[in-house]
Design an enzyme around this catalytic site. Structure first.
Site, PDB file in Angstrom:
ATOM      1  N   ASN A 123       0.761  -1.268   0.121  1.00 27.32           N
ATOM      2  CA  ASN A 123       0.057   0.008   0.060  1.00 27.32           C
ATOM      3  C   ASN A 123       0.801   1.417   0.441  1.00 27.32           C
ATOM      4  O   ASN A 123       0.537   2.445  -0.528  1.00 27.32           O
ATOM      5  CB  ASN A 123      -0.957   0.036   1.304  1.00 27.32           C
ATOM      6  N   CYS A 125      -2.599   1.263   6.691  1.00 27.24           N
ATOM      7  CA  CYS A 125      -3.235   1.388   7.841  1.00 27.24           C
ATOM      8  C   CYS A 125      -3.516   2.310   8.913  1.00 27.24           C
ATOM      9  O   CYS A 125      -4.390   1.394  10.011  1.00 27.24           O
ATOM     10  CB  CYS A 125      -1.218   0.523   8.233  1.00 27.24           C
ATOM     11  N   GLY A 131       2.746  -5.630   7.414  1.00 27.01           N
ATOM     12  CA  GLY A 131       1.896  -5.939   7.247  1.00 27.01           C
ATOM     13  C   GLY A 131       0.213  -6.131   7.703  1.00 27.01           C
ATOM     14  O   GLY A 131       0.606  -5.969   8.462  1.00 27.01           O
ATOM     15  N   GLY A 132      -0.196  -7.185   7.080  1.00 24.48           N
ATOM     16  CA  GLY A 132      -1.152  -8.061   7.757  1.00 24.48           C
ATOM     17  C   GLY A 132      -0.766  -8.524   9.119  1.00 24.48           C
ATOM     18  O   GLY A 132       0.159  -9.421   9.181  1.00 24.48           O
ATOM     19  N   GLY A 184       1.959 -11.508   9.482  1.00 27.41           N
ATOM     20  CA  GLY A 184       2.509 -10.976  10.651  1.00 27.41           C
ATOM     21  C   GLY A 184       2.779 -11.816  11.543  1.00 27.41           C
ATOM     22  O   GLY A 184       4.229 -12.425  12.734  1.00 27.41           O
ATOM     23  N   GLU A 234       5.177  -4.214  12.556  1.00 28.97           N
ATOM     24  CA  GLU A 234       3.841  -3.184  12.070  1.00 28.97           C
ATOM     25  C   GLU A 234       2.816  -3.620  11.423  1.00 28.97           C
ATOM     26  O   GLU A 234       2.695  -4.047  10.026  1.00 28.97           O
ATOM     27  CB  GLU A 234       4.510  -1.484  10.898  1.00 28.97           C
TER      28      GLU A 234
HETATM   29  P1  NAP Z   1       0.458  -8.607   3.631  1.00 27.31           P
HETATM   30  O1  NAP Z   1      -0.558  -9.660   2.825  1.00 27.31           O
HETATM   31  O2  NAP Z   1       0.523  -9.535   4.944  1.00 27.31           O
HETATM   32  O3  NAP Z   1       1.365  -8.574   2.761  1.00 27.31           O
HETATM   33  C1  NAP Z   1       3.294  -8.070   3.486  1.00 27.31           C
HETATM   34  C2  NAP Z   1       4.305  -8.312   2.484  1.00 27.31           C
HETATM   35  O4  NAP Z   1       4.453  -9.368   3.277  1.00 27.31           O
HETATM   36  C3  NAP Z   1       4.215  -8.838   1.208  1.00 27.31           C
HETATM   37  O5  NAP Z   1       5.472  -9.025   0.756  1.00 27.31           O
HETATM   38  C4  NAP Z   1       3.855 -10.390   1.393  1.00 27.31           C
HETATM   39  O6  NAP Z   1       4.206 -11.201   0.646  1.00 27.31           O
HETATM   40  C5  NAP Z   1       4.447 -11.073   2.929  1.00 27.31           C
HETATM   41  N1  NAP Z   1       4.293 -11.852   3.042  1.00 27.31           N
HETATM   42  C6  NAP Z   1       3.345 -12.791   3.084  1.00 27.31           C
HETATM   43  N2  NAP Z   1       3.452 -13.902   4.009  1.00 27.31           N
HETATM   44  C7  NAP Z   1       3.974 -14.171   4.204  1.00 27.31           C
HETATM   45  C8  NAP Z   1       5.361 -15.472   5.015  1.00 27.31           C
HETATM   46  N3  NAP Z   1       4.556 -16.452   5.052  1.00 27.31           N
HETATM   47  N4  NAP Z   1       6.453 -14.918   5.169  1.00 27.31           N
HETATM   48  C9  NAP Z   1       7.099 -13.883   4.316  1.00 27.31           C
HETATM   49  N5  NAP Z   1       6.542 -13.383   3.556  1.00 27.31           N
HETATM   50  C10 NAP Z   1       5.196 -12.735   3.624  1.00 27.31           C
HETATM   51  O7  NAP Z   1      -0.157  -7.975   3.325  1.00 27.31           O
HETATM   52  P2  NAP Z   1      -0.841  -6.733   2.558  1.00 27.31           P
HETATM   53  O8  NAP Z   1      -1.839  -6.748   2.035  1.00 27.31           O
HETATM   54  O9  NAP Z   1       0.863  -6.358   1.025  1.00 27.31           O
HETATM   55  O10 NAP Z   1      -0.799  -5.473   2.789  1.00 27.31           O
HETATM   56  C11 NAP Z   1      -1.621  -5.207   3.784  1.00 27.31           C
HETATM   57  C12 NAP Z   1      -1.795  -5.120   5.527  1.00 27.31           C
HETATM   58  O11 NAP Z   1      -0.655  -3.883   5.965  1.00 27.31           O
HETATM   59  C13 NAP Z   1      -3.012  -4.445   5.856  1.00 27.31           C
HETATM   60  O12 NAP Z   1      -3.199  -5.566   6.626  1.00 27.31           O
HETATM   61  C14 NAP Z   1      -2.286  -3.388   6.512  1.00 27.31           C
HETATM   62  O13 NAP Z   1      -2.936  -2.416   7.873  1.00 27.31           O
HETATM   63  C15 NAP Z   1      -0.585  -3.428   7.253  1.00 27.31           C
HETATM   64  N6  NAP Z   1      -0.087  -2.515   6.817  1.00 27.31           N
HETATM   65  C16 NAP Z   1       0.673  -1.910   8.539  1.00 27.31           C
HETATM   66  C17 NAP Z   1       1.081  -0.176   7.927  1.00 27.31           C
HETATM   67  C18 NAP Z   1       1.558  -0.140   9.246  1.00 27.31           C
HETATM   68  O14 NAP Z   1       2.816   0.517   9.439  1.00 27.31           O
HETATM   69  N7  NAP Z   1       1.437  -0.544  10.563  1.00 27.31           N
HETATM   70  C19 NAP Z   1       0.996  -0.284   7.432  1.00 27.31           C
HETATM   71  C20 NAP Z   1       1.391  -0.425   5.883  1.00 27.31           C
HETATM   72  C21 NAP Z   1       0.493  -1.435   6.085  1.00 27.31           C
HETATM   73  P3  NAP Z   1       3.776 -11.633  -0.599  1.00 27.31           P
HETATM   74  O15 NAP Z   1       3.183 -10.049  -1.132  1.00 27.31           O
HETATM   75  O16 NAP Z   1       5.213 -12.522  -2.352  1.00 27.31           O
HETATM   76  O17 NAP Z   1       2.456 -12.235  -0.800  1.00 27.31           O
END
Ligand code: NAP
Length: 478
Positions: free
Chosen positions: A156, A286, A232-233, A237, A252
Site C-alpha cells: 500500500n 493501516c 503487513g497484515g 505477521g 507493523e
Molecule cells: P500481507 O499480505 O501481510 O503481505 C505483506 C508482505 O508479507 C508481502 O511482501 C508478502 O509477500 C509477505 N508475506 C506474506 N506472508 C508471508 C510469509 N509467511 N513469510 C514471509 N513473507 C510473507 O499484507 P499486504 O496485503 O501487502 O498489506 C496490507 C496489510 O499491511 C494491512 O493489514 C495493513 O494494515 C498492513 N500495513 C501496516 C502498516 C503499519 O505500519 N502498521 C503499514 C502498511 C500496511 P507476497 O506479496 O509475496 O505475498
C-alpha cells in the site's frame, strides 16, 4: 506460470540479475501488463544472505559521514526523477497520481531524516561507582549495528514503507535484504536503483522479488538474519513471529482505527478530515479511519454532511489529477470488501452510500447501525468503508473505541482540553491525534501499535534504536 524472462531485473547483493521464471506486474485499474520481475528462488535468497554477511561487515565499517552522504545522494536521485517514481507507484499500486506524488515526497523526507539521524546514534556514560566495589570503574554504552536485517513490506505504500526500513538500516550500519510485496515490486526496485546510483557499496542492500510463500521462510528463519522488520497484515505477521526464532522482530501490522467526535467539535473540519482519512488510498491504509463514534446530539448532522462529502468523491483513472480515489489493489480484494459489506447489510447494517463494485473499484461506502457480530465491526476492512456509530458521551466512545483487538492510532475531535486528556489517557493505541484523523502521521514521529497492531516502533530515530544493539564498555582503573 509461463516461463518468460523478466524484463525488470532484481537487485541481488549489488548486481542486477534476471531469472527465467518471472512475475507479471499489472495495473489494477485495467489489468494491463506493466512489466515483469524475476521470481526469485530459495537458492537466490540463500545466496543473498551469504553475500549480506560480507555486506554487514562493510556497512558497519562505513564511517558515519559516508553513510550520510550515500543516503542523501540516493534522495537526490529520487528527487531528480520524481515524476518517474510517482508514475510507477500510481501504476503498479492503487494510489492516484496525487497520492503517489505525496508518497515520493515522504520517501525523500524519510531518507533525508535517516541521513541526519546517522550522526545522532549515540550512547551515554554509566556511573559504575553507584555500586559499592565499583568505585574504580568508568565506562559507557554505545549502539552497534545488529548485522543483517530482513525487511518484508506490503503493497500500500510501495516505496515509503521500504524507505522506512532501508534508510534507518543503512544509517545504523547494517546490511538489509528487502522482499517487497509481489504485486508492487517496481517501486522498491526503483529505491534500490537510487542507492545503486548513489554508490552504496555492493552487498549492503538487496531487493529480491518473489513470492512470500516461496522465499519468505528462508529469510525469516535463517540464523544469520538478526532481525525481521515486517510491515503487513496480522496473519502473515503472526506466522512470521512463530517461525523467526531467536531474533529481533519489528511488527507493523493492521488496524481498524477509531475516531471520536464530540458535540463541541468543529463539525465541518471533523467531516472533511475523517472522509479523507477513511478513503485515502481507497481505504488501503493501516491508519485509515474505520469506526467513527459520534455524540448523539450531533450525530444526524455529522452523518448528513459526511455522506454529502463522500458522494462528491471522484473515482476513476489514477493518472488523472482530478481523481480522488483509485481502485483496490486487485479485483479479488474488491470482491473481498464487497462480501464483508454484504454480510454487514444482511445482518441489519444500514447502507448510507456506496456499496457498489465495478471491477477492482469499490465505491466509498458508509454504513451505520452495524451489529457487533459483523466481521467489519471487529476486523480490519482495508478498503473504502467506514462505520458511523452514535454514543452518549466520551466514556462510551472510549469504551467502544477500545473494544477491539487492534490499537494503531486513534483520533478525537473536541475543544475541551479535559476531555482530550481523558482520551489520551484511556484510548488504547500507539498514537492519538487531537482534532485530527487517525491517519495523521509524519515520518519522524514514533510509529507503531499496541495489541494486535504490532511490536516495536518505526519513525527513523526509533527504527534505528530497534536496528542497533547496546554494547557496554567498562574500564577498570586499578
Ligand atoms: P500481507 O499480505 O501481510 O503481505 C505483506 C508482505 O508479507 C508481502 O511482501 C508478502 O509477500 C509477505 N508475506 C506474506 N506472508 C508471508 C510469509 N509467511 N513469510 C514471509 N513473507 C510473507 O499484507 P499486504 O496485503 O501487502 O498489506 C496490507 C496489510 O499491511 C494491512 O493489514 C495493513 O494494515 C498492513 N500495513 C501496516 C502498516 C503499519 O505500519 N502498521 C503499514 C502498511 C500496511 P507476497 O506479496 O509475496 O505475498
Amino acid at each position: 506460470m509461463p516461463i518468460r524472462i523478466a524484463s525488470r531485473k532484481m537487485f541481488l547483493a549489488g548486481n542486477w540479475v534476471n531469472r527465467e521464471r518471472s512475475i507479471e506486474v499489472r495495473d489494477p485499474q485495467d489489468n494491463s501488463l506493466i512489466d515483469t520481475v524475476p521470481a526469485a528462488s530459495k537458492e537466490d535468497m540463500l545466496h543473498c544472505i551469504e553475500e549480506a554477511k560480507e555486506g554487514a561487515k562493510l556497512a558497519a565499517s562505513m564511517p558515519v559521514h559516508e553513510r550520510m552522504a550515500v543516503i542523501q545522494k540516493a534522495a537526490d536521485y529520487i528527487e531528480k526523477n520524481k515524476e518517474t517514481y510517482a508514475m510507477t507507484i500510481a501504476r503498479e499500486g492503487s494510489k492516484t497520481i496525487r497520492e503517489a506524488a505525496k508518497e515520493v515526497n515522504r520517501c525523500l523526507e524519510t531518507l533525508r531524516i535517516s541521513a541526519e539521524e546517522a550522526r545522532r546514534i549515540a550512547g551515554e556514560t554509566i556511573p559504575f561507582d553507584q555500586s559499592p566495589g565499583s568505585e574504580k570503574r568508568v565506562g559507557y554504552y554505545l549502539r552497534v549495528p545488529i548485522g543483517i536485517i530482513g525487511a518484508i513490506t506490503p503493497f500500500n505504500d510501495p516505496i515509503n514503507l521500504v524507505a522506512h526500513k532501508v534508510g534507518p538500516a543503512i544509517a545504523a550500519g547494517n546490511a538489509i535484504i528487502v522482499k517487497p510485496a509481489t504485486v508492487t515490486p517496481l517501486s522498491a526496485l526503483l529505491l534500490a536503483e537510487a542507492f545503486d546510483k548513489a554508490g552504496l557499496p555492493p552487498k549492503i542492500l538487496s531487493v529480491i522479488t518473489g513470492y512470500g510463500s516461496e522465499i519468505g521462510d528462508v529469510l525469516v528463519t535463517h540464523p544469520a538474519v538478526r532481525m525481521i522488520s515486517f510491515t503487513g497484515g496480522l496473519e502473515a505477521g503472526e506466522e512470521i513471529s512463530r517461525k523467526a526464532g531467536l531474533k529481533k522482530l519489528s511488527m507493523e501490522l493492521g488496524a481498524n482505527s477509531p475516531v471520536i467526535v464530540l458535540e463541541d467539535a468543529d463539525l465541518d473540519e471533523a467531516v472533511q478530515v475523517t472522509v479523507s482519512g477513511a478513503f485515502w488510498a481507497a481505504g488501503q491504509n493501516c491508519l485509515g479511519v474505520q469506526r467513527i463514534y459520534i455524540q448523539e446530539s450531533i450525530r444526524e448532522k455529522f452523518q448528513r454532511k459526511f455522506v454529502e462529502r463522500t458522494r462528491q468523491y471522484s473515482i476513476g483513472d489514477k493518472q488523472s489529477l482530478v481523481t480522488d480515489m483509485g481502485p483496490l489493489i486487485t479485483e479479488k480484494e474488491a470482491i473481498r470488501v464487497q462480501q464483508i459489506v454484504n454480510e454487514a447489510i444482511e445482518k441489519g447494517s444500514k447502507l448510507l452510500t456506496g456499496g457498489e463494485r465495478r471491477g477492482a473499484f469499490y465505491l466509498p461506502t458508509v454504513l451505520t447501525d452495524v451489529p457487533d457480530d459483523c466481521i467489519i465491526a471487529k476486523e480490519e476492512i482495508f478498503g473504502p468503508v467506514v462505520l458511523l456509530y452514535g454514543v452518549k458521551n466520551l466514556a462510551e466512545g472510549i469504551e467502544k473505541a477500545n473494544d477491539n483487538d487492534y490499537g494503531l492510532q486513534a483520533g478525537i475531535f473536541t475543544n475541551d482540553i479535559k476531555k482530550a486528556h481523558e482520551a489520551i489517557a484511556k484510548v488504547e493505541a500507539g498514537g492519538i491525534m487531537i482534532n485530527d484523523s487517525s491517519d495523521y502521521r509524519i515520518d519522524a514521529m514514533p510509529f507503531g501499535g499496541v495489541k494486535n497492531s504490532g511490536l516495536g516502533r518505526e519513525g527513523i530515530k526509533f527504527a534505528i534504536q530497534e536496528m542497533t544493539e547496546l554494547k557496554v564498555v567498562c574500564y577498570k582503573l586499578s
